[in-house]
Design a protein around this motif. Structure first.
Motif, PDB file in Angstrom:
ATOM      1  N   GLU A   1      41.879  62.914 -22.660  1.00  0.00           N
ATOM      2  CA  GLU A   1      41.985  62.505 -21.251  1.00  0.00           C
ATOM      3  C   GLU A   1      40.709  62.887 -20.501  1.00  0.00           C
ATOM      4  O   GLU A   1      40.201  62.105 -19.676  1.00  0.00           O
ATOM      5  CB  GLU A   1      43.206  63.158 -20.616  1.00  0.00           C
ATOM      6  CG  GLU A   1      44.524  62.574 -21.088  1.00  0.00           C
ATOM      7  CD  GLU A   1      45.729  63.369 -20.624  1.00  0.00           C
ATOM      8  OE1 GLU A   1      46.848  62.824 -20.652  1.00  0.00           O
ATOM      9  OE2 GLU A   1      45.555  64.549 -20.235  1.00  0.00           O
TER      10      GLU A   1
ATOM     11  N   ARG B   1      37.966  60.445 -21.447  1.00  0.00           N
ATOM     12  CA  ARG B   1      38.078  59.124 -20.816  1.00  0.00           C
ATOM     13  C   ARG B   1      37.582  59.118 -19.381  1.00  0.00           C
ATOM     14  O   ARG B   1      37.229  58.071 -18.844  1.00  0.00           O
ATOM     15  CB  ARG B   1      39.530  58.649 -20.871  1.00  0.00           C
ATOM     16  CG  ARG B   1      39.940  58.178 -22.247  1.00  0.00           C
ATOM     17  CD  ARG B   1      41.324  57.603 -22.222  1.00  0.00           C
ATOM     18  NE  ARG B   1      41.750  57.284 -23.567  1.00  0.00           N
ATOM     19  CZ  ARG B   1      42.968  57.480 -24.045  1.00  0.00           C
ATOM     20  NH1 ARG B   1      43.891  57.992 -23.267  1.00  0.00           N
ATOM     21  NH2 ARG B   1      43.276  57.163 -25.280  1.00  0.00           N
ATOM     22  N   GLN B   2      37.573  60.286 -18.748  1.00  0.00           N
ATOM     23  CA  GLN B   2      37.109  60.359 -17.360  1.00  0.00           C
ATOM     24  C   GLN B   2      35.588  60.494 -17.264  1.00  0.00           C
ATOM     25  O   GLN B   2      35.024  60.438 -16.177  1.00  0.00           O
ATOM     26  CB  GLN B   2      37.769  61.552 -16.669  1.00  0.00           C
ATOM     27  CG  GLN B   2      39.290  61.444 -16.556  1.00  0.00           C
ATOM     28  CD  GLN B   2      39.948  62.756 -16.146  1.00  0.00           C
ATOM     29  OE1 GLN B   2      39.259  63.730 -15.830  1.00  0.00           O
ATOM     30  NE2 GLN B   2      41.266  62.784 -16.136  1.00  0.00           N
TER      31      GLN B   2
ATOM     32  N   THR C   1      31.594  59.771 -17.466  1.00  0.00           N
ATOM     33  CA  THR C   1      30.671  58.669 -17.211  1.00  0.00           C
ATOM     34  C   THR C   1      29.503  58.808 -18.180  1.00  0.00           C
ATOM     35  O   THR C   1      28.652  59.696 -18.036  1.00  0.00           O
ATOM     36  CB  THR C   1      30.156  58.698 -15.763  1.00  0.00           C
ATOM     37  OG1 THR C   1      31.271  58.613 -14.869  1.00  0.00           O
ATOM     38  CG2 THR C   1      29.197  57.526 -15.509  1.00  0.00           C
TER      39      THR C   1
ATOM     40  N   LYS D   1      35.697  70.409 -21.324  1.00  0.00           N
ATOM     41  CA  LYS D   1      34.506  69.826 -20.711  1.00  0.00           C
ATOM     42  C   LYS D   1      33.237  70.106 -21.517  1.00  0.00           C
ATOM     43  O   LYS D   1      32.124  69.916 -21.016  1.00  0.00           O
ATOM     44  CB  LYS D   1      34.351  70.340 -19.278  1.00  0.00           C
ATOM     45  CG  LYS D   1      35.459  69.826 -18.353  1.00  0.00           C
ATOM     46  CD  LYS D   1      35.211  70.194 -16.912  1.00  0.00           C
ATOM     47  CE  LYS D   1      36.298  69.609 -16.015  1.00  0.00           C
ATOM     48  NZ  LYS D   1      36.095  69.984 -14.588  1.00  0.00           N
TER      49      LYS D   1
END
Length: 554
Positions: free
Chosen positions: A6, A9-10, A12, A111
């Motif tokens: 998830e 997918r966020q 950039t 992250k």
């Protein structure tokens, strides 16, 4: 909390050409594989006389609680960028076997990931498929030579070359074939290994260029004649065609982190059954392109770091300038006797008890002349009291310990670690030396690792194994380093013995010659070179949702 996929997918992402340009890769050296990954043509890179600092990330023994070695490698690399250091990350490619088995994905977490994580964890750029094909081409040509009158006089009872598949499949460990009568060849026993255990994988990861690759392929010993003399890959004339299959795979792959920093992902042997490091080509290329290169070695420091230092550095002429040793509160609690189901509860005593594992790894690394920095990979349930114990124990071991929150905060959560490690890398590691010299007998090398790193009281090398080692020495391979195949979960060969066991026995069940790669594999205990799936494999939870997106890939 969001899952790794998830978070991915966020993200950039930037076009890979933009990421490559940031790393100093000109357009003519870029071979795109879609929008976000590419291979790098090393021959088209500008000449460079610079040599960056090499930083190794290793860990304590792995547990189901996780240590986050790859995650820490990514977080440290991003942190070095944040403090103004030109850095390149060098990781291994994940194998499909663990992705669908027990471990799940191998692209970092939270992250601190490399992207695109779903493609990296699945087929990526096809390197593993190329290695599988090259390996099995050799197997087919061996059987074909025997079928057509066996001109090399190969003894079918002494063929040592198996086939491989990049999947956990215990049913293929031992097979019989070819069956079906005269038209299909001569029946014999054989088996499959997982692709990451293939000598082709090791050769790809240790070769310096395409010419060296072909020479190493030709040096593979595939079996023995009836007079007991070796038969080489070049004897069955497979080496050139295998090189053709690997001509693209040998080029390093470039991707990016979630913070759009460049990373090489190339090669992927397991450190429990192979040497466990990314390719020499990727590492040496990165050292010419960046001031700092962060790389990892597989599993715990007793396996991955030992092989990085004794095998990869020895063969490639490298040395680390700094070493990071990753630990988690949860893993130390498991080493201190806490069951996985109880890890959410604070247990300062268990952290203290489990720290013997951390201490053992620190002591072992010092035997190479290395003073590691401990990275405490923070988990959101860790308490201040538990963290304080690790700091206290690290101080007792005269070692720096840094709390790192890169999983939650990306590179910003590892800036303190980055500053400490950069300073140590700049100071260098002038006292680095391998654990053993080249010129002692192979059996002595095995015993040295077992006693000095695993702390075994007894090393059982059966007479038949000793005889085989002596034969290889007579063939001219006595200078090779040894690559120990052993459970990753313990210093011993018993995966249930956590913490820092000593006084145990290490039994060498089998040895294998990897003449092309340039080392001898010593298989210890019950370790298998073809893993099996667990009772509930990760594959059961991986699927495509109604939008065609992959779910369950961690």
């Amino acid at each position: 909390m969001p899952t790794d996929i998830e978070i991915a997918r966020q993200a950039t992402l930037k076009p890979i050409a933009e990421v490559a340009a940031k790393a100093g890769v000109p357009d003519e050296a870029l071979i795109p594989y879609g929008k976000y990954k590419a291979k790098i043509d090393r021959n088209a890179l500008p000449a460079s006389s610079s040599q960056g600092k090499l930083i190794l990330v290793t860990a304590i023994n792995p547990t189901p609680a996780g240590e986050g070695k790859t995650t820490t490698s990514v977080g440290l690399s991003d942190a070095l960028h944040r403090i103004g250091k030109k850095t390149m990350l060098c990781l291994r490619e994940p194998s499909l076997g663990p992705c669908f088995g027990m471990k799940g994905g191998g692209a970092g977490g939270g992250k601190s990931q490399v992207m695109p994580m779903d493609e990296i964890n699945l087929h990526f750029t096809g390197d593993f498929h190329a290695i599988t094909s090259a390996h099995n081409l050799l197997a087919a040509m061996i059987d074909n030579s025997i079928y057509w009158s066996n001109p090399l006089d190969i003894d079918v009872r002494r063929i040592v070359w198996k086939r491989v598949l990049d999947m956990n499949d215990r049913a293929l460990r031992q097979i019989a074939g070819p069956l079906g009568g005269v038209a299909n060849g001569f029946p014999r026993e054989s088996g499959f290994d997982i692709t990451v255990a293939s000598e082709i994988m090791a050769i790809l990861c240790l070769a310096s260029d395409i010419e060296d690759l072909q020479e190493r392929l030709g040096n593979i010993v595939i079996g023995y004649k009836r007079d007991r003399t070796p038969v080489f890959c070049r004897d069955v004339k497979a080496d050139r065609a295998m090189t053709v299959l690997l001509k693209d795979a040998i080029q390093p792959n470039m991707v990016q982190t979630l913070e759009n920093n460049p990373a090489f992902l190339h090669g992927g042997p397991f450190a429990n059954i192979a040497h466990g490091c990314n390719s020499v080509i990727a590492t040496t290329t990165a050292l010419k392109m960046a001031d700092y290169v962060v790389t990892e070695a597989g599993f715990g420091a007793d396996l991955g770091a030992e092989k990085f230092l004794d095998v990869k550095c020895r063969i490639a002429g490298l040395k680390p300038d700094a070493v990071v040793l990753v630990a988690t509160v949860r893993a130390l609690k498991m080493n201190g006797g806490v069951a996985k189901a109880d890890l959410t509860e604070e247990n300062v005593g268990a952290v203290r008890a489990g720290a013997v594992n951390l201490k053992r790894h620190i002591e072992n690394l010092r035997k190479f002349g290395i003073q590691p920095t401990v990275a405490i990979n923070h988990f959101y349930l860790d308490t201040d009291a538990e963290i304080a114990v690790i700091r206290e124990m690290a101080a007792e071991f005269d070692t720096d310990a840094v709390v790192c929150k890169h999983w939650a905060d990306g590179g910003a959560g590892a800036e303190e670690l980055a500053r400490i490690v950069a300073d140590k890398a700049d100071a260098g590691a002038p006292d680095f030396t391998p654990l053993y010299p080249d010129d002692i007998p192979l059996a002595d090398k095995i015993e040295t690792v077992a006693r000095e790193i695993y702390r075994a009281a007894e090393v059982n090398i059966p007479p038949a194994v000793r005889k085989q080692l002596q034969q290889w020495e007579e063939m001219g391979h006595g200078h090779f380093p040894v690559c120990m195949a052993k459970t990753q979960y313990s210093f011993s060969t018993d995966p249930t013995k956590l913490g820092a066991p000593e006084g145990h026995e290490v039994t060498v069940r089998e040895v294998r010659l990897s003449a092309g790669a340039g080392f001898v594999v010593a298989i210890c205990g019950d370790i298998m070179t073809m893993p099996g799936l667990p009772k509930v494999p990760s594959a059961e939870a991986i699927y495509l949702d109604e939008n065609g997106q992959i779910e369950g890939l961690f």
